[in-house]
Design an enzyme around this catalytic site. Structure first.
Site, short mmCIF file in Angstrom:
data_model
loop_
_atom_site.label_atom_id
_atom_site.label_comp_id
_atom_site.label_asym_id
_atom_site.label_seq_id
_atom_site.Cartn_x
_atom_site.Cartn_y
_atom_site.Cartn_z
N GLY A 1 68.93 -24.00 147.70
CA GLY A 1 69.42 -24.16 146.35
C GLY A 1 70.25 -22.98 145.89
O GLY A 1 70.78 -22.23 146.71
N ALA A 2 70.38 -22.82 144.56
CA ALA A 2 71.27 -21.80 143.97
C ALA A 2 72.65 -21.93 144.62
O ALA A 2 73.22 -20.97 145.11
CB ALA A 2 70.69 -20.40 144.14
N HIS B 1 78.08 -22.95 149.97
CA HIS B 1 77.29 -24.15 150.28
C HIS B 1 78.15 -25.42 150.21
O HIS B 1 78.01 -26.32 151.05
CB HIS B 1 76.14 -24.29 149.28
CG HIS B 1 75.11 -23.22 149.36
ND1 HIS B 1 74.95 -22.28 148.37
CD2 HIS B 1 74.19 -22.92 150.31
CE1 HIS B 1 73.96 -21.47 148.70
NE2 HIS B 1 73.49 -21.83 149.86
N GLY C 1 75.77 -22.03 157.63
CA GLY C 1 76.80 -21.03 157.41
C GLY C 1 76.70 -19.90 158.42
O GLY C 1 75.61 -19.55 158.88
N SER C 2 77.84 -19.32 158.76
CA SER C 2 77.87 -18.22 159.72
C SER C 2 77.53 -16.87 159.09
O SER C 2 77.40 -15.89 159.82
CB SER C 2 79.24 -18.14 160.39
OG SER C 2 79.46 -19.26 161.20
N ASP D 1 74.77 -15.94 157.82
CA ASP D 1 73.47 -15.61 158.42
C ASP D 1 73.58 -15.82 159.93
O ASP D 1 73.03 -16.79 160.48
CB ASP D 1 72.38 -16.48 157.80
CG ASP D 1 72.26 -16.27 156.30
OD1 ASP D 1 71.74 -15.24 155.89
OD2 ASP D 1 72.74 -17.15 155.55
N GLN E 1 70.50 -15.93 162.27
CA GLN E 1 69.81 -17.19 162.00
C GLN E 1 70.51 -18.36 162.68
O GLN E 1 69.85 -19.25 163.26
CB GLN E 1 69.75 -17.43 160.50
CG GLN E 1 69.20 -18.78 160.09
CD GLN E 1 69.16 -18.95 158.59
OE1 GLN E 1 68.27 -18.44 157.94
NE2 GLN E 1 70.14 -19.66 158.03
N SER F 1 76.98 -15.32 148.38
CA SER F 1 75.54 -15.34 148.62
C SER F 1 74.83 -15.62 147.30
O SER F 1 75.28 -15.17 146.24
CB SER F 1 75.07 -13.99 149.17
OG SER F 1 73.66 -13.90 149.16
N ARG G 1 72.25 -14.27 146.40
CA ARG G 1 71.71 -12.99 145.91
C ARG G 1 72.78 -12.13 145.22
O ARG G 1 72.44 -11.10 144.63
CB ARG G 1 71.08 -12.21 147.06
CG ARG G 1 69.77 -12.83 147.55
CD ARG G 1 69.06 -11.96 148.58
NE ARG G 1 67.71 -12.43 148.84
CZ ARG G 1 67.36 -13.27 149.78
NH1 ARG G 1 68.29 -13.77 150.57
NH2 ARG G 1 66.11 -13.64 149.95
#
EC number: 6.3.2.1
Length: 283
Positions: A35-36, A41, A152-153, A155, A158, A190, A192
């Protein structure tokens, strides 16, 4: 006028909705999110629409990838705005379970990961993280059974962990990495970033500029150690507390000494104030 996406919050509702989507053998792409949602995204959603007939977006803040000292409780939750953005993109289905639906009472199974998950990057600072990611992504793959999954790249470690897991466990899911979406000044988008003060926001693009400088030095023939030292100095002098800046093999994440060692990815993680940012670029 397009229909709003179906929203499923229980597994039976999800299965019914997926049954409808898969009529006529439609292909399905999954975009896992917490989310967010921001433009990064949305770029994943648009890529998913190009790759598959139907698009499912999961919105779930996964507690198992947060350590007790991390920001699970304060992680931004913006459901109404997220749902509106996904409706505007004509997403077919939103999977929005609560914690009890994803991890019911008695839940006792985890996916263990090795290889790129223990490369000495994020795992050094967040040893719990990739086990939590692998477990929730494994569950999402089992629940949705997509043909494609879009990550997404930004991260990057991940992405490598999930790609390896999907192949190792014979999931049949093709994992696709989408390019990082950036602000005009280079800062990687991001969720954040909302934590940054105006002053910190001005400093934050230093991470991207430092990686670009490291890449330039590597291409000029500098050793990885020498190039990374220059980038590290730029980052710390800007006011960041640097966790790592590393030159790694783009596929295995093994350390490299120079451009001769194969395709290189530069990866960085650093804190400014209380906000921890990560980023990476290809060389």
């Amino acid at each position: 006028m397009s229909r709003p996406p179906v929203v499923a919050r229980t597994l039976p509702a999800l299965r019914r909705a997926l049954g409808e989507l898969r009529r006529r053998n439609a292909s399905v792409a999954l975009v896992p999110t917490m989310g967010a949602l921001h433009d990064g995204h949305i770029s994943l959603v648009r890529l998913a629409k190009r790759r598959a007939d139907k698009v499912v977006v999961s919105v779930f803040v996964n507690p198992t990838q947060f350590a007790p000292n991390e920001d699970f409780g304060s992680y931004p939750r913006t459901w109404k705005a997220d749902a509106a953005k996904l409706a505007a993109e004509n997403v077919d289905l939103i999977w929005n379970p609560d914690v009890k639906a994803m991890y019911p009472e008695g839940f006792a199974s985890r996916i263990g990961v090795d290889g790129p998950a223990v490369a000495g990057l994020e795992d050094r600072f967040r040893p719990h993280f990739f086990g939590g990611v692998a477990t929730v992504v494994g569950k999402l793959f089992m629940q949705v059974r997509p043909d494609f999954a879009i990550f997404g790249s930004k991260d990057y470690q991940q992405l490598r962990v999930v790609t390896r897991m999907a192949a190792d466990l014979d999931t049949g899911v093709k994992v696709i990495g989408a390019p990082t979406v950036r602000e005009r000044d280079g800062l990687a988008m991001s969720s954040r970033n909302v934590y940054l003060s105006p002053e910190q926001r001005q400093i934050a693009p230093t991470l991207y500029r430092a990686m670009k400088e490291v890449a330039k030095l590597l291409k000029a023939g500098k050793s990885a150690d020498a190039a990374v030292a220059v980038g590290s100095k730029l980052i710390t002098e800007a006011g960041f507390a640097l966790d790592y800046l590393e030159a790694r093999h783009a596929e295995t994440l093994a350390p490299v000494r120079s451009l001769k060692d194969g395709p290189i990815r530069l990866l960085v993680a650093a804190k400014i104030g209380t906000t921890r940012l990560i980023d990476n670029i290809a060389v």
